[in-house]
Design an enzyme around this catalytic site. Structure first.
Site, PDB file in Angstrom:
ATOM      1  N   CYS A  77      43.967  38.410  35.159  1.00  0.00           N
ATOM      2  CA  CYS A  77      43.854  39.580  34.242  1.00  0.00           C
ATOM      3  C   CYS A  77      45.178  40.421  34.548  1.00  0.00           C
ATOM      4  O   CYS A  77      45.152  41.358  33.802  1.00  0.00           O
ATOM      5  CB  CYS A  77      42.617  40.625  34.567  1.00  0.00           C
ATOM      6  N   CYS A 117      23.686  35.416  39.915  1.00  0.00           N
ATOM      7  CA  CYS A 117      23.932  35.547  38.585  1.00  0.00           C
ATOM      8  C   CYS A 117      25.210  34.835  38.276  1.00  0.00           C
ATOM      9  O   CYS A 117      25.108  34.333  37.018  1.00  0.00           O
ATOM     10  CB  CYS A 117      24.290  37.009  38.157  1.00  0.00           C
ATOM     11  N   THR A 272      51.484  43.849  39.546  1.00  0.00           N
ATOM     12  CA  THR A 272      50.478  44.205  40.030  1.00  0.00           C
ATOM     13  C   THR A 272      50.547  46.003  40.216  1.00  0.00           C
ATOM     14  O   THR A 272      49.413  46.707  40.231  1.00  0.00           O
ATOM     15  CB  THR A 272      50.098  43.902  41.426  1.00  0.00           C
ATOM     16  N   GLU A1274      13.656  44.343  45.013  1.00  0.00           N
ATOM     17  CA  GLU A1274      14.136  45.583  45.045  1.00  0.00           C
ATOM     18  C   GLU A1274      14.085  46.133  46.635  1.00  0.00           C
ATOM     19  O   GLU A1274      14.859  46.953  46.956  1.00  0.00           O
ATOM     20  CB  GLU A1274      13.345  46.672  44.158  1.00  0.00           C
TER      21      GLU A1274
HETATM   22  C1  LIG Z   1      44.044  45.733  43.412  1.00  0.00           C
HETATM   23  C2  LIG Z   1      45.264  45.884  44.024  1.00  0.00           C
HETATM   24  C3  LIG Z   1      45.243  46.408  45.099  1.00  0.00           C
HETATM   25  C4  LIG Z   1      46.075  47.048  45.855  1.00  0.00           C
HETATM   26  N1  LIG Z   1      45.910  47.370  47.243  1.00  0.00           N
HETATM   27  C5  LIG Z   1      46.823  47.727  47.768  1.00  0.00           C
HETATM   28  C6  LIG Z   1      46.850  48.114  49.159  1.00  0.00           C
HETATM   29  O1  LIG Z   1      45.731  48.093  49.949  1.00  0.00           O
HETATM   30  N2  LIG Z   1      47.712  48.706  49.990  1.00  0.00           N
HETATM   31  C7  LIG Z   1      48.948  48.856  49.143  1.00  0.00           C
HETATM   32  O2  LIG Z   1      50.007  49.231  50.081  1.00  0.00           O
HETATM   33  N3  LIG Z   1      49.171  48.579  47.933  1.00  0.00           N
HETATM   34  C8  LIG Z   1      48.119  47.953  47.364  1.00  0.00           C
HETATM   35  N4  LIG Z   1      48.342  47.457  45.969  1.00  0.00           N
HETATM   36  C9  LIG Z   1      49.744  47.788  45.355  1.00  0.00           C
HETATM   37  C10 LIG Z   1      50.495  46.934  45.509  1.00  0.00           C
HETATM   38  O3  LIG Z   1      51.107  46.553  46.566  1.00  0.00           O
HETATM   39  C11 LIG Z   1      51.743  46.712  44.550  1.00  0.00           C
HETATM   40  O4  LIG Z   1      51.369  47.041  43.464  1.00  0.00           O
HETATM   41  C12 LIG Z   1      52.717  45.786  44.706  1.00  0.00           C
HETATM   42  O5  LIG Z   1      53.317  45.349  45.745  1.00  0.00           O
HETATM   43  C13 LIG Z   1      53.823  45.900  43.726  1.00  0.00           C
HETATM   44  O6  LIG Z   1      54.689  44.822  43.545  1.00  0.00           O
HETATM   45  P1  LIG Z   1      54.828  43.867  42.205  1.00  0.00           P
HETATM   46  O7  LIG Z   1      55.566  42.706  42.354  1.00  0.00           O
HETATM   47  O8  LIG Z   1      53.432  43.582  41.614  1.00  0.00           O
HETATM   48  O9  LIG Z   1      55.273  44.934  41.348  1.00  0.00           O
HETATM   49  P2  LIG Z   1      55.798  45.171  39.726  1.00  0.00           P
HETATM   50  O10 LIG Z   1      54.529  45.547  39.329  1.00  0.00           O
HETATM   51  O11 LIG Z   1      56.136  43.877  39.223  1.00  0.00           O
HETATM   52  O12 LIG Z   1      56.954  46.016  39.500  1.00  0.00           O
HETATM   53  C14 LIG Z   1      56.750  47.338  40.078  1.00  0.00           C
HETATM   54  C15 LIG Z   1      58.071  48.374  39.868  1.00  0.00           C
HETATM   55  O13 LIG Z   1      58.975  47.615  40.852  1.00  0.00           O
HETATM   56  C16 LIG Z   1      60.255  47.529  40.199  1.00  0.00           C
HETATM   57  N5  LIG Z   1      60.810  46.211  40.833  1.00  0.00           N
HETATM   58  C17 LIG Z   1      60.232  45.178  41.096  1.00  0.00           C
HETATM   59  N6  LIG Z   1      61.015  44.511  41.896  1.00  0.00           N
HETATM   60  C18 LIG Z   1      62.316  44.826  41.861  1.00  0.00           C
HETATM   61  C19 LIG Z   1      63.683  44.571  42.083  1.00  0.00           C
HETATM   62  N7  LIG Z   1      63.609  43.475  42.917  1.00  0.00           N
HETATM   63  N8  LIG Z   1      64.681  45.625  42.048  1.00  0.00           N
HETATM   64  C20 LIG Z   1      64.207  46.575  41.737  1.00  0.00           C
HETATM   65  N9  LIG Z   1      63.137  47.058  40.984  1.00  0.00           N
HETATM   66  C21 LIG Z   1      62.142  46.141  41.284  1.00  0.00           C
HETATM   67  C22 LIG Z   1      59.778  47.467  38.768  1.00  0.00           C
HETATM   68  O14 LIG Z   1      60.790  47.524  37.816  1.00  0.00           O
HETATM   69  C23 LIG Z   1      58.575  48.171  38.801  1.00  0.00           C
HETATM   70  O15 LIG Z   1      58.926  49.628  38.417  1.00  0.00           O
HETATM   71  C24 LIG Z   1      47.215  47.138  45.362  1.00  0.00           C
HETATM   72  C25 LIG Z   1      47.620  46.639  43.944  1.00  0.00           C
HETATM   73  C26 LIG Z   1      46.408  46.105  43.246  1.00  0.00           C
HETATM   74  C27 LIG Z   1      46.463  45.628  41.875  1.00  0.00           C
HETATM   75  S1  FES Z   2      26.399  36.069  41.939  1.00  0.00           S
HETATM   76 FE1  FES Z   2      28.094  37.094  42.747  1.00  0.00          FE
HETATM   77  S2  FES Z   2      28.246  38.726  41.212  1.00  0.00           S
HETATM   78 FE2  FES Z   2      26.093  37.699  40.709  1.00  0.00          FE
HETATM   79  S1  FES Z   3      38.800  40.931  36.215  1.00  0.00           S
HETATM   80 FE1  FES Z   3      40.694  40.230  36.997  1.00  0.00          FE
HETATM   81  S2  FES Z   3      40.516  40.992  39.007  1.00  0.00           S
HETATM   82 FE2  FES Z   3      38.607  41.663  38.165  1.00  0.00          FE
END
Ligand SMILES: Cc1cc2nc3c(=O)[nH]c(=O)nc-3n(C[C@H](O)[C@H](O)[C@H](O)COP(=O)(O)OP(=O)(O)OC[C@H]3O[C@@H](n4cnc5c(N)ncnc54)[C@H](O)[C@@H]3O)c2cc1C
Ligand code: FES
Ligand code: FES
Length: 1332
Positions: A77, A117, A272, A1274
Site C-alpha cells: 500500500c 477470518c 514511508t 465472546e
Molecule cells: C507504519 C510506519 C511505522 C513507523 N514506525 C516508526 C517507528 O517506530 N520509529 C521511527 O522512528 N519511525 C517510524 N516510522 C517512520 C519511518 O522511520 C520513516 O518514515 C522512514 O524512515 C522514512 O524513510 P523513507 O526512505 O521511507 O523516506 P521517504 O518517505 O522516501 O522520504 C522522506 C523525506 O526524506 C527525503 N529524502 C529521502 N532520501 C533523501 C536523501 N538521500 N537526501 C535528501 N533527502 C532525502 C525526501 O525528500 C522526503 O522529504 C514509521 C513509518 C511507518 C509508515
Molecule cells: S484471521 Fe487474522 S485478522 Fe482475521
Molecule cells: S494495508 Fe498496507 S499495511 Fe495495512
C-alpha cells in the site's frame, strides 16, 4: 498541438511474469495495481498506511554492491509502482495455490489453525515466506521479527506463531518447547489431574504430516532482470502521469543535475514518510526524484574511527551493517551502534524497516524518530552532495530543529552518514517507551551519551536528546553543559533531573498529549542511564586495581536496568479427546481445520472487495460532518459535480423511501449530531475521483449547543438515550448499616474500536428487471441490510438479495452499520442505474462506525472484615454516542451480567446510556459485559485491600457455591464455575507462584510483578425468544453431493466448518461430500444476526433438523438396501420422486426478561471460565511484560476444539487489548484522533503472554444445545481483564512499598502512561502537576 513528452516503459516481474506498463501513473501504488490491474486480490487492503501488514508482498532485487539477490517483504500500500523498475514481486498467488501446489507456509498456517477470518493471512504468509527465502531454518527471534509488522485481530497470534515455529531450527514438535519441558513427558511439567487423564489431548495438528520445505522449488529471480541489473542502463527513466512525473536517473551526476533543476522535488526513497503525508496530509509534489538506481547511495565504508553508511540503505540493511560491526569491534567502540541496534529492533515492523531508508529517516526529522536522538548524541555527520560538490554538516540539535543555516540546501542531497566509534570511558544508551513494545511509535525516546574523564567519575562531555517531547527531536544542551565537571553520583542525578525538567519544558500541546507522563519519562530515562553507566563502570574497574570508587547500585535497583525482551509465546492447549467408539468419519469434536483455511492462505478466498469489477461499476465515497453538533446551513455540490469522472452526489433528498428512522437517519438532513455523521455520498468512475470530489463539497454549518462529548458532560446535561435500567435484590440500605466496612470508588473503562481487518464494504448491483438488486456485503446480518434497503428504496424485500460469502472480522461491528452503507449505496445504484462499490478506508471506518461503549461506574460496597460482601450498589453510565443503536440493549445486558460469578445478597445495579455528540456506539464482542464486570472485579480488589486479604480469597469467599438464583431470579448451578476456578488455580500453580511474586517484589524496587485470577459466568444468547430461531436449507444432488445453507455468517469463527461437521454426523457422510457456498437471503430468509455467541448453536440445530428430515425420507430406501452406498440411495430416492431438499428449522430457546419485576429467564445457558495472569511491570517506564496466562474454559462438548480454542485465545487477546493498549483519543471538539493502526494500538504478536495455556474443561453437563456444545465467541474477552488486574496488583505492590497509601482510581486501559503515573515515586513527584 504539441505531443506530450513520451513516458518510459516500466518493466518488472510479478510472480515470474513480465509486466510492461506503458504510460504508468506514478500515483498508483503496487497494492492498487495488483488488485485492480492484475486481479491479484490475495493481497489485501486494510489500512493503507503501512501499519498492519495485510498487503505484504515480497520484492526481490539484485544488490549492486554484493551482487546477490535480496528478498525483502514490503507493504504494497505504500509502494509506488514506479519504484519497482527492474524488481521481481512475489504475491501470495505466486507462492502456491490449491489448484497447483500449496507452499508449506500456506499449508502449515492453515493446518495449525492460524487463520480465522483469513483477511490477515496472505500478509502473514508473505512475511513468513520472505523470511524462509532468506533463512530456510530461521531462529525464533527472526520469526518474531518477520511477523512483528503483521496484525491479526482474530487469532491472538499463538497458532500463527506455532505454524511458523515448525520451520525453526530448534523445532522439536512439542508446543511447549523452549520451556525446557515437554508436555508429553510422562510426569513431565504438569502434575494436575487434567493432563494425566487419557482422554485429554494436547495436539491440535500433526506436524509430521506437513510437507517439508524445499527451497529448490521456489521461483527463481527472472534471468532477464538479472541481465538488466548486471549491465544497468545509465539513462534517466521518466514516467509521466496525469499530475505527477517520476524521474529515476541512472547516475549520481544526473541525479544532482535534476535536483539542481527541480530543487523543490523530494527524493522518494522508501516512501514511508512521503507516502502517508501525500495521502493524508494532502502534500502534493508534481515531480518525484527516485534515487533507487544510484549505487553510490548504498555504499558502506568502514574506517578505523567510524562507519559511513549510504543514505539509500534501508533501515533493515543498516541493522545488519551495525550488527556486523558490533561483532567485529571491541565493545567500547560500539556503544552508539548498539544503542541504534536496540531501537532498530522495535522501530516499526519488518516491512517498513525494509522499505524506509536511513536518508529518508534522518531528513524526515519526525519528532518521534527513534534514530535521530542517538545519531545526534553519537556525533554523527551528514555527508551532503550537490553539483557544487560535497560538504559535511553535523547531525545536531540545530539540524534536527530545521534551522535553515545548518540544513541541506534545496539542491543538495544526503549521500551518506558518518557515525564515529565510541571510546573507552564513553557510554551511549537508547531509551524508548511506546503503547506496545513492537510496531508502535514511541511516546518518548531518547539518546544519551556521557564521556567521563579517564579513570574518574567526572563528566567530561554529556549529550542528551529526546524525541516525542516537542515538534522536533529536542536536545537538552544547556543541562548537559551545566553538568560537565560534575561527578557521576546521586547529587548529580538530582541536579540533572531538575535541569532536564526545566529545559525540556514540554508545552501543554506536546504531540499526543500525555504531558505529565512524558515529563516523568524524561527523568526516568535519565535515571536508567545513570544506573546503566554505573553498571558499566563497575565492569570497567574490575580490571583496574586501585581505581576510582563509584557509587554502588543497590541490589534492589538492578532490575531497573533490564528491558523486557520480545519473546514468542509458548504454551499448551488441552481439550477432551472424542470417545474412542466414535466413528473415524464423524468429525464432531475433532480439531478440523477451518473450511476456508487453505484458501485464506493462498489468497483464493474471495472477500467482498475481491469480487471483480462489474460492468459500468461506479465507486462511492461518503462525505461526513466535521462538526460535532451543528445545523447544516448549506451544502454546495457544484464544484464536486464539475470534476471529471464524477457522476452524482447522493443526498437524503434522493431517498425514494424512508431515510432510516427519526432518531437514526441514514444521512443527515438539517442537523449533524457528531463528527463523522454521514451527509452525502459522491459517486464517480474511480475511487480517486470520488475522493477528490469529497474535498470540493462545501458545507456550511451553524454550531449548536451543547456539544456533549464525555459521560460527565452527558450527566451534567441530563442527556440520555433511554430510561434507566435497574435490578435490585435484598435490602441494600439496611445491609450497609450492618457491615464492618464500606468502600466507595469509581471505575473508568475506555471504548474500543472493532478494528476488523476488512473495513466495511458493499457492492450493490441493480438488475435490469423488476427493481431487483443483488447486494454483496460484509455483514453479520444480511437480513437487516435487506430490510433496510427495502424501506430506503420503498421496494418489497423480495426484490433484494444479500449475499455474504465471508466477512473479514466483525466482532459486533458488522451487525447494524452495514445496513446503512448498503442502503446509501443502493440509493446511488438506483439513482444512477450503475452498480456501486463502497469500500470504507480505515480512517473513515474508524471515524464513522463507533465501537464499544466507554463506561463510567460508581460503586459502594459493604463487607465484613473477613471479606464477605454483604451489599453492593453499582451505578454506571455508558457513552452511547449520538444515536440509540444497540445502546439500550447493551445497558440491559450490562446490568444483567454485572454480578458475574458472585452471590451477594443485597444488590442494586443501575445503568443508563448517555447521549453524546460522538458517532453511535454499537455492539461489540461481550456486549457490555467486559466493561461492566470490570467494576465488579474492581470492588473485589478494593475490598481485599481494605481487609488486608488477597483478592483471590475475596473472590472465593463470595463466589456462587451451590444451585442458586441470579439477581434476575434465573436458576443455575455453579458447579462448572467452581471446577473452572479450581482447575485454573491448579493448572497455574497459583499459590506457589503467588509466593514467588511476593519474593520478587521484596527484592526489586523498580520492577514489580503482579498476579490475578478472575472467575467468569457469561450468559450466552439474546434475551428474547424470537432471536434464537434459525433455519437451514439442505439440498442433496443426484451425484450424492450435498449443499448446506444456513442463516449464520462466516465471520472467521468457523461457523461453516461446524455446520458441515453437524451435517456430516447427521447424514453419516464425509465432510468432503458437503459444501457451503454462501449465506444468502434468497436461500434462508428472515435470519437473525450472527452474534451473541449463539450462531453455531441455533444454526446447528436447524442444519441438524434439515438433515434429520432428509434422512427420515431416505430411511425406507436405506432399509431396503442397507449395504448400498450413499450415492445408490440418493439415486434410488430420485427415481422414487422423494424430495432431496429440506428446510430445517429451530424455534429457539425461550428467553425473556421482565424489567418491571426485575425477573426473567433471559439466557439459554452460561459459559464459565477462569483465567490467571502474571505480569511484570517496569515502574520507571510503565511498560509491562505478560509472563504467563492460564485459561480454563467450559466448552462442554466442543464441536471443534481447534476452533473453540481459537475463539478463546482470540477473544482473550482482544480483551487484553481493550484493557491495556487500545485507547481512543478525541479532541475536546469531538474529533477522533486515533484513526489508524499508528495511533490505535491493537495487540501485536509480541504482546501475547510468554506462556499461554488454554484448557477446555472436560464436559460434565448436558446443556440443551447442539451435541451439548457451548458458544465461546465472546466470553474470553472478559478474561483479558486478568492481565489488567495483574497489572494493578503489581502497581499496588509498588505503591505499598513507596507508602503511597491513598486509593487509586481504576482506569482501563492500563496503558504505560497510567501505570507509570500510578507507580508514584520521586520522579513523578518532580513533575509538578503529577498526581499518584
Ligand atoms: C507504519 C510506519 C511505522 C513507523 N514506525 C516508526 C517507528 O517506530 N520509529 C521511527 O522512528 N519511525 C517510524 N516510522 C517512520 C519511518 O522511520 C520513516 O518514515 C522512514 O524512515 C522514512 O524513510 P523513507 O526512505 O521511507 O523516506 P521517504 O518517505 O522516501 O522520504 C522522506 C523525506 O526524506 C527525503 N529524502 C529521502 N532520501 C533523501 C536523501 N538521500 N537526501 C535528501 N533527502 C532525502 C525526501 O525528500 C522526503 O522529504 C514509521 C513509518 C511507518 C509508515
Ligand atoms: S484471521 Fe487474522 S485478522 Fe482475521
Ligand atoms: S494495508 Fe498496507 S499495511 Fe495495512
Amino acid at each position: 498541438m504539441p505531443c506530450p513528452p513520451k513516458s518510459d516503459d516500466l518493466v518488472f516481474f510479478v510472480n515470474g511474469r513480465k509486466v510492461i506498463e506503458r504510460n504508468v501513473d506514478p500515483e498508483v501504488t503496487l497494492l492498487s495495481f495488483l488488485r485492480k490491474n492484475l486481479r491479484l486480490t490475495g493481497t489485501k487492503y486494510a489500512c493503507g498506511r503501512g501499519g498492519c501488514g495485510a498487503c505484504t508482498v515480497m520484492v526481490s532485487k539484485r544488490d549492486p554492491l554484493s551482487a546477490k539477490i535480496r528478498h525483502f517483504s514490503i507493504t504494497a500500500c505504500l509502494v509506488p509502482i514506479c519504484s519497482l523498475y527492474g524488481a521481481a514481486v512475489t504475491t501470495v498467488e505466486g507462492v502456491g495455490s490449491i489448484n497447483t501446489r500449496l507452499h508449506p507456509v500456506q499449508e502449515r498456517i492453515a493446518k495449525s489453525h492460524g487463520t480465522q477470518c483469513g483477511f490477515c493471512t496472505p500478509g502473514m504468509v508473505m512475511s513468513m515466506y520472505t523470511l524462509l527465502r532468506n533463512h530456510p531454518q530461521p531462529s525464533e527471534e527472526q520469526l518474531l521479527e518477520a511477523l512483528g509488522g503483521n496484525l491479526c485481530r482474530c487469532t491472538g497470534y499463538r497458532p500463527i506463531l506455532a505454524s511458523g515455529r515448525t520451520f525453526c531450527v530448534e523445532s522439536n514438535g512439542c508446543q511447549q518447547k523452549g520451556t525446557g519441558k515437554c508436555c508429553l513427558d510422562p510426569g513431565g511439567n504438569d502434575s494436575s489431574s487434567l493432563l494425566r487423564e487419557s482422554d485429554i489431548c494436547t495436539e491440535l495438528f500433526a506436524e509430521d504430516e506437513f510437507q517439508p520445505l524445499d527451497p529448490t522449488q521456489e521461483l527463481i529471480f527472472p534471468p532477464e532482470l538479472l541481465r538488466m541489473a548486471e549491465k544497468p542502463e545509465k539513462q534517466t527513466l521518466i514516467f509521466r502521469g496525469e499530475r505527477v512525473t517520476w524521474i529515476s536517473p541512472g547516475t549520481l551526476k544526473d541525479l544532482l543535475e535534476l535536483k539542481a533543476k527541480h530543487p523543490e522535488a523530494p527524493l522518494i526513497s522508501g516512501n514511508t514518510s512521503l507516502g502517508p503525508a501525500m495521502k493524508s496530509q494532502g502534500h502534493f509534489y508534481p515531480i518525484l526524484l527516485s534515487p533507487a538506481r544510484i549505487s553510490e547511495l548504498s555504499m558502506v565504508s568502514k574506517t578505523s574511527d567510524g562507519l559511513t553508511i549510504g543514505a539509500g540503505c534501508s533501515l533493515a540493511q543498516v541493522k545488519d551493517i551495525l550488527a556486523e560491526r558490533v561483532s567485529e569491534l571491541p565493545e567500547e567502540k560500539t556503544q552508539t551502534y548498539r544503542a541504534l541496534l536496540k531501537h532498530l529492533r522495535s522501530l516499526a515492523g519488518q516491512q517498513i524497516r525494509n522499505m524506509a531508508s536511513l536518508g529518508g529517516h534522518i531528513i524526515s526529522r519526525h519528532c518521534y524518530s527513534d534514530l535521530n536522538p542517538i545519531l545526534a548524541v553519537g556525533n554523527a555527520t551528514l555527508n551532503l552532495i550537490s553539483e557544487e560538490g560535497t560538504r559535511q554538516i553535523p547531525l545536531n540539535e540545530h539540524f534536527l530543529a530545521g534551522l535553515a543555516s545548518v540544513d541541506l540546501k534545496p539542491e543538495e542531497i544526503l549521500e551518506s552518514v558518518y557515525i564515529p566509534h565510541s571510546q573507552k570511558w564513553e557510554f551511549v544508551s537508547a531509551f524508548r517507551q511506546a503503547q506496545c513494545q513492537q510496531n508502535a511509535l514511541a511516546d518518548v525516546n531518547a539518546g544519551m551519551r556521557v564521556v567521563l574523564k579517564e579513570g574518574t567519575d567526572t563528566i567530561k562531555d554529556l549529550s542528551i536528546a529526546y524525541g516525542g517531547v516537542g515538534a522536533a527531536t529536542v536536545s537538552a544542551q544547556k543541562s548537559c553543559q551545566q553538568l560537565v565537571g560534575r561527578p557521576w553520583n546521586e547529587l548529580m542525578l538530582e541536579e540533572a533531573c531538575r535541569l532536564l525538567l526545566e529545559e525540556v519544558s514540554l508545552p501543554g500541546w506536546a504531540p499526543g498529549g500525555k504531558v505529565e507522563f512524558k515529563r516523568t519519562l524524561v527523568v526516568s530515562f535519565f535515571f536508567k542511564f545513570y544506573l546503566e553507566v554505573l553498571q558499566e563502570l563497575k565492569k570497567l574497574v574490575k580490571f583496574m586495581p586501585d581505581s576510582h570508587h563509584y557509587p554502588e547500585i543497590s541490589d534492589q535497583f538492578l532490575s531497573a536496568l533490564e528491558d523486557f525482551p520480545i519473546t514468542g509465546s509458548q504454551g499448551v492447549q488441552r481439550y477432551q479427546r472424542v470417545d474412542s467408539h466414535q466413528s473415524l468419519q464423524d468429525p464432531v469434536g475433532r480439531p478440523i481445520m477451518h473450511l476456508s483455511g487453505l484458501k485464506h492462505a493462498t489468497g483464493e478466498a474471495i472477500f467482498c472487495d475481491d469480487i471483480p469489477m462489474v460492468d459500468r461499476e461506479l465507486f462511492m465515497v461518503l462525505v461526513t460532518s466535521t462538526r460535532a453538533h451543528a445545523k447544516i446551513i448549506s451544502v454546495d455540490l457544484s464544484q464536486a459535480l464539475d470534476l471529471p469522472g464524477v457522476i452524482d452526489v447522493i443526498t437524503a433528498e434522493d431517498i425514494p423511501g424512508t431515510n432510516g428512522t427519526e432518531d437514526d437517519k441514514l444521512m443527515a438532513v438539517d442537523e449533524v449530531l457528531c463528527v463523522g455523521h454521514i451527509i452525502c455520498a459522491v459517486v464517480a468512475e474511480t475511487e480517486l475521483q470520488a475522493k477528490s470530489a469529497t474535498e470540493k463539497i462545501k458545507i456550511t454549518y451553524e454550531d449548536l449547543e451543547p456539544v456533549i462529548i464525555t459521560i460527565n458532560d452527558a450527566i451534567k446535561h441530563n442527556s440520555f438515550l433511554c430510561p434507566e435500567k435497574k435490578l435490585e435484590q435484598g435490602n441494600v440500605e439496611e445491609a450497609f448499616e450492618k457491615v464492618d466496612q464500606i468502600v466507595e470508588g469509581e471505575v473508568h473503562v475506555g471504548g474500543q474500536e472493532h478494528f476488523y481487518m476488512e473495513t466495511q464494504r458493499v457492492l450493490v448491483i441493480p438488475k435490469a428487471e423488476d427493481k431487483e438488486l443483488d447486494i454483496y456485503v460484509s455483514t453479520q446480518d444480511p437480513a437487516h441490510v435487506q430490510k433496510t434497503v427495502s424501506s430506503t428504496l420503498n421496494i418489497p424485500i423480495n426484490r433484494i438479495t444479500c449475499h455474504v460469502k465471508r466477512v473479514g472480522g466483525g466482532f459486533g461491528g458488522k451487525v447494524g452499520r452495514p445496513a446503512v452503507f448498503g442502503a446509501i449505496a443502493a440509493v446511488g445504484a438506483i439513482k444512477t442505474g450503475h452498480p456501486i462499490r463502497l469500500v470504507l478506508d480505515r480512517k473513515d471506518d474508524m471515524l464513522i462506525t463507533g465501537g464499544r461503549h466507554p463506561l463510567f461506574g460508581k460503586y459502594k460496597v459493604g463487607f465484613m472484615n473477613n471479606g464477605r460482601i454483604k451489599a453492593l450498589d453499582i451505578e454506571c453510565f455508558v457513552n452511547g454516542g449520538c444515536m440509540l443503536d444497540d445502546s439500550e440493549l447493551v445497558t440491559e445486558f450490562l446490568i444483567l451480567k454485572l454480578e458475574n460469578a458472585y452471590k451477594i445478597r443485597n444488590l442494586r445495579f443501575r445503568g443508563r446510556a448517555c447521549m453524546t455528540n460522538l458517532p453511535s456506539n454499537t455492539a461489540f464482542r461481550g456486549f457490555g459485559f467486559p466493561q461492566g464486570t470490570l467494576i465488579t472485579e474492581s470492588c473485589i480488589t478494593a475490598v481485599a485491600a481494605k481487609c488486608g486479604l488477597l483478592p483471590e480469597k475475596i473472590r472465593e469467599k463470595n463466589m456462587y457455591k451451590t444451585v442458586d438464583k441470579t439477581i434476575y431470579k434465573q436458576a443455575f448451578s455453579p458447579e462448572t464455575l467452581i471446577r473452572c476456578w479450581n482447575e485454573c488455580l491448579d493448572k497455574s500453580s497459583f499459590h506457589s507462584r503467588r509466593m514467588q511474586v511476593e519474593e520478587f517484589n521484596k527484592k526489586n524496587y523498580w520492577k514489580k510483578k503482579g498476579m490475578a485470577i478472575i472467575p467468569m459466568k457469561f450468559s450466552v444468547g439474546f434475551a428474547a425468544t424470537s432471536y434464537h430461531q434459525a433455519a437451514a436449507l439442505v439440498h442433496i444432488y443426484t451425484d450424492g453431493s450435498v449443499l448446506v445453507t444456513h442463516g449464520g455468517n462466516e465471520l472467521g469463527q468457523g461457523i461453516h466448518t461446524k455446520m458441515l461437521q453437524v451435517a456430516s454426523r447427521e447424514l453419516n457422510i464425509p465432510m468432503s461430500s458437503l459444501h457451503i457456498c454462501e449465506t444468502s437471503t434468497a436461500t434462508v430468509p428472515n435470519t437473525i444476526a450472527t452474534a451473541a455467541s449463539i450462531g453455531s448453536d441455533v444454526n446447528g440445530r436447524a442444519v441438524q433438523n434439515a438433515c434429520q428430515i432428509l434422512l427420515k425420507r431416505l430411511e425406507p430406501i436405506i432399509k431396503k438396501n442397507p449395504e448400498g452406498t450413499w450415492e445408490d440411495w440418493i439415486e434410488a430416492a430420485f427415481e422414487q420422486r422423494i424430495s432431496l431438499s429440506a428446510t430445517g428449522y429451530f424455534r429457539g430457546y425461550k428467553a425473556f426478561m421482565d424489567w418491571e419485576k426485575g425477573e426473567g429467564d433471559p439466557f439459554p445457558y452460561y459459559v464459565y471460565g477462569a483465567a490467571c495472569s502474571e505480569v511484570e511491570v517496569d515502574c520507571l517506564t510503565g511498560a509491562h511484560k505478560k509472563i504467563r496466562t492460564d485459561i480454563v474454559m467450559d466448552a462442554c462438548c466442543s464441536l471443534n476444539p481447534a476452533i473453540d480454542i481459537g475463539q478463546v485465545e482470540g477473544s482473550f487477546i482482544q480483551g487484553m487489548g481493550l484493557y491495556t493498549t487500545e485507547e481512543l483519543k478525541y479532541s475536546p471538539e469531538g474529533v477522533l484522533y486515533s484513526r489508524g493502526p499508528d495511533e490505535y494500538k491493537i495487540p501485536t504478536i509480541a504482546d501475547v503472554p510468554e506462556e499461554f495455556n488454554v484448557s477446555l474443561l472436560p464436559s460434565s453437563q448436558t446443556p440443551p444445545t447442539i451435541y451439548s456444545s457451548k458458544g465461546l465467541g465472546e466470553s474470553g474477552m472478559f478474561l483479558g481483564s486478568s492481565v489488567f488486574f495483574a497489572i494493578t496488583d503489581a502497581v499496588a505492590a509498588a505503591r505499598r512499598e513507596r507508602d503511597t497509601v491513598e486509593d487509586f482510581t481504576v482506569r482501563s486501559p492500563a496503558t504505560p502512561e497510567w501505570v507509570r503515573m500510578a507507580c508514584a515515586d520521586r520522579f513523578t513527584e518532580m513533575t509538578p502537576t503529577a498526581k499518584g
